[in-house]
Design an enzyme around this catalytic site. Structure first.
Site, PDB file in Angstrom:
ATOM      1  N   GLU A  51       0.980  -1.319   0.249  1.00 46.58           N
ATOM      2  CA  GLU A  51      -0.068  -0.019  -0.099  1.00 46.58           C
ATOM      3  C   GLU A  51       0.909   1.468   0.042  1.00 46.58           C
ATOM      4  OE1 GLU A  51      -3.053  -0.187  -0.800  1.00 46.58           O
ATOM      5  OE2 GLU A  51      -3.406  -1.341   0.272  1.00 46.58           O
ATOM      6  N   HIS A  52       0.374   2.236  -0.909  1.00 41.70           N
ATOM      7  CA  HIS A  52       1.179   3.484  -0.879  1.00 41.70           C
ATOM      8  C   HIS A  52       2.706   3.266  -1.392  1.00 41.70           C
ATOM      9  CE1 HIS A  52      -1.872   6.222   0.407  1.00 41.70           C
ATOM     10  NE2 HIS A  52      -2.287   5.244   1.282  1.00 41.70           N
ATOM     11  N   ASP A  54       2.699   2.256  -4.887  1.00 41.97           N
ATOM     12  CA  ASP A  54       2.788   2.374  -6.371  1.00 41.97           C
ATOM     13  C   ASP A  54       3.454   3.832  -6.717  1.00 41.97           C
ATOM     14  OD1 ASP A  54       0.578   3.990  -5.716  1.00 41.97           O
ATOM     15  OD2 ASP A  54      -0.849   3.195  -7.105  1.00 41.97           O
ATOM     16  N   SER A  85     -26.656   7.842 -15.182  1.00 43.75           N
ATOM     17  CA  SER A  85     -26.271   6.679 -14.276  1.00 43.75           C
ATOM     18  C   SER A  85     -27.679   6.689 -13.557  1.00 43.75           C
ATOM     19  CB  SER A  85     -25.221   7.139 -13.462  1.00 43.75           C
ATOM     20  OG  SER A  85     -25.438   8.062 -12.280  1.00 43.75           O
ATOM     21  N   SER A 149     -11.964   1.379  -5.592  1.00 48.75           N
ATOM     22  CA  SER A 149     -11.593   1.760  -6.985  1.00 48.75           C
ATOM     23  C   SER A 149     -12.822   1.846  -7.877  1.00 48.75           C
ATOM     24  CB  SER A 149     -10.491   0.823  -7.406  1.00 48.75           C
ATOM     25  OG  SER A 149      -9.269   0.996  -6.791  1.00 48.75           O
ATOM     26  N   SER A 151     -13.688   4.711  -8.927  1.00 43.73           N
ATOM     27  CA  SER A 151     -13.239   5.437 -10.049  1.00 43.73           C
ATOM     28  C   SER A 151     -12.429   4.887 -11.031  1.00 43.73           C
ATOM     29  CB  SER A 151     -12.640   6.742  -9.423  1.00 43.73           C
ATOM     30  OG  SER A 151     -11.969   6.658  -8.823  1.00 43.73           O
ATOM     31  N   ASP A 205      -4.749   0.891  -9.179  1.00 43.56           N
ATOM     32  CA  ASP A 205      -6.196   0.529  -9.260  1.00 43.56           C
ATOM     33  C   ASP A 205      -6.488   0.302 -11.037  1.00 43.56           C
ATOM     34  OD1 ASP A 205      -6.105   1.568  -6.737  1.00 43.56           O
ATOM     35  OD2 ASP A 205      -7.140   3.378  -7.027  1.00 43.56           O
TER      36      ASP A 205
HETATM   37  C1  GLA Z   1      -5.496   4.814  -3.867  1.00 47.27           C
HETATM   38  C2  GLA Z   1      -4.747   5.027  -5.306  1.00 47.27           C
HETATM   39  C3  GLA Z   1      -3.521   4.072  -5.820  1.00 47.27           C
HETATM   40  C4  GLA Z   1      -2.569   3.626  -4.519  1.00 47.27           C
HETATM   41  C5  GLA Z   1      -3.206   3.441  -3.378  1.00 47.27           C
HETATM   42  C6  GLA Z   1      -2.423   3.329  -2.147  1.00 47.27           C
HETATM   43  O1  GLA Z   1      -6.026   3.321  -4.253  1.00 47.27           O
HETATM   44  O2  GLA Z   1      -5.573   5.135  -6.396  1.00 47.27           O
HETATM   45  O3  GLA Z   1      -2.855   4.614  -6.646  1.00 47.27           O
HETATM   46  O4  GLA Z   1      -1.803   4.791  -4.355  1.00 47.27           O
HETATM   47  O5  GLA Z   1      -4.433   4.585  -2.927  1.00 47.27           O
HETATM   48  O6  GLA Z   1      -1.906   2.031  -2.240  1.00 47.27           O
END
Ligand code: GLA
Length: 441
Positions: A51-52, A54, A85, A149, A151, A205
């Protein structure tokens, strides 16, 4: 003694492909008349670990959810884009590909339309100029703002739909995906999200939504965009991945996410590396000492980007999270690939890595919240092998690795813990590793 009955946990089922197709087609007919050219979909995701990492060039390990955004779409002869929608059926969004532009410019597109029209805008800037306009109806069962995700699912459903109606030939089908073409579409969707929606996210994502395979987790190396498919068939091992949607709304455009990203960039600068993934875990202690010294030396000064240097301690903790999280991801991938069943010591080790990830995000990255921490603690106390927040944090969702037979009990325990804490009741999803974006009808 209280005689209160435990609250029933609330599950959010995924729409079946048939349900998604019929709902999106019905909304399309009702709004625009006639038939769509097709119905495309793209999944939400959960990240198992990493996580965090990418936007720091590290590793992530997401799976695609069975929960999807469905888009019924028809190509137009002009450059108009009309979107509807179920939430906006009273007011169809109308934009024009010739006038739309990034957030903060006169062509800014409002709300969710930015994620769909934004993909066409970004495609045109990535070498596919002259796209046709389109009419599209969206029906999504990815919980909005749930950190799953929603979006990216929207962007990726638009990407595969436009790819096909405009004849770009990038995506291939979900059964026979063109991975190189999909990697390009990932870049396009990230650009739409960064520039059109103003969310400074990395590419995890969109990669999950476009590049995962059913029954597998996606080992994503964000340094070079390369991927490997890691077997992750939990059901075969009588395990399940329970998603806990905390209902604490998270947002990627409210500044917190951007601040974390900026801190990582500052730390990398002070360390003289391009990205924090360049710091090897075995050199971490030495790197953190150097970082502390460099950050103390530049206190009170402003960077080239105009930002004040952050507290040395903050930079050290953010860096420690990123470097150790990349290492944990390596370790979990190694475990999952060793060919032995996910049971006994191996299962305990996998769970411990997930737990350690959450602690690091809570203490060093400071992106959890009381709802996430409560979900994780309650799941662990009810017998989860490991649990952690997933996605950007500050709300959103957590995941728990549980015995398949215990899914309901763990969900009930979390629901009770929420009731005791006075939180909004959470919702639950069953995270079965599912197919990437494609066409339904
Ligand atoms: C969100 C962002 C991703 C990633 C995560 C954390 O989902 O869209 O790009 O940075 O947070 O891992």
């Amino acid at each position: 003694m209280s005689t209160q009955q435990p609250t029933q946990p609330l599950f959010t089922p995924a729409m079946s492909p048939q349900e998604g197709t019929s709902a999106a087609t019905a909304l399309f007919r009702e709004t625009f008349g006639g038939e769509p050219d097709g119905v495309w979909y793209a999944p939400g995701r959960v990240n198992i670990i990493g996580e965090h990492t990418d936007y720091n060039g590290g590793l992530a390990l997401p799976i695609a959810l069975p929960h999807r955004a469905h888009l019924a779409l028809r190509r137009r002869q002009d450059r108009t884009v009309r979107l509807v929608s179920p939430q906006t059926r009273q007011q169809v969004d109308v934009t024009d590909l010739d006038t739309i532009g990034p957030k903060g410019t006169p062509g800014e597109v409002r709300q969710w339309a930015a994620y769909v029209a934004g993909v066409a805008w970004a495609l045109e800037r990535e070498g596919f100029a002259g796209l046709p306009g389109f009419d599209a109806a969206l029906v999504s069962c990815v919980p909005l703002g749930g950190g799953l995700s929603s979006s990216a699912a929207l962007e990726c459903s638009a990407a595969v739909a436009i790819d096909e109606v405009a004849g770009l030939g990038l995506a291939g089908s979900a059964d026979s995906p063109d991975d190189a073409g999909r990697a390009r579409l990932v870049q396009v969707c990230v650009r739409a999200e960064n520039e059109m929606a103003g969310a400074p996210t990395g590419g995890m994502d969109q990669s999950a939504s476009l590049r995962c395979l059913p029954g597998h987790a996606l080992e994503l190396d964000c340094r070079d965009g390369s991927v490997a498919h890691v077997p992750f068939d939990l059901a075969a091992q009588e395990l399940a991945l329970l998603v806990i949607d905390t209902k604490a709304k998270h947002s990627l455009v409210d500044g917190q996410y951007g601040q974390r990203r900026a801190a990582c960039e500052q730390a990398a600068n002070l360390l003289g590396v391009e990205l924090l993934a360049d710091v090897a875990v075995q050199d971490l202690d030495e790197a953190l000492e150097r970082l502390r010294a460099a950050a103390s030396g530049s206190q009170g000064s402003t960077s080239a980007a105009g930002a004040d240097t952050l507290e040395p301690d903050v930079l050290v903790r953010r860096t420690r999270h990123v470097v150790t999280e990349i290492d944990r991801t390596h370790q979990l991938v190694g475990l999952l690939q060793d060919g032995r069943p996910l049971a006994g010591d191996k299962l305990a080790a996998a769970g411990a890595l997930m737990d350690a990830s959450h602690e690091s995000l809570r203490v060093d990255y400071e992106c959890t919240c009381p709802e996430l921490d409560t979900a994780v603690e309650a799941a662990r106390s009810a017998g989860a092998h490991g649990a952690r927040m997933t996605g950007g944090g500050f709300g959103g969702s957590a995941i728990a690795l549980v015995d398949a037979a215990r899914v309901h009990d763990v969900a009930a325990a979390v629901t009770d813990a929420y009731a005791r804490a006075g939180f909004t009741p959470p919702a639950f999803l069953d995270a079965v590793p599912s197919a990437p974006a494609g066409r339904l009808a």
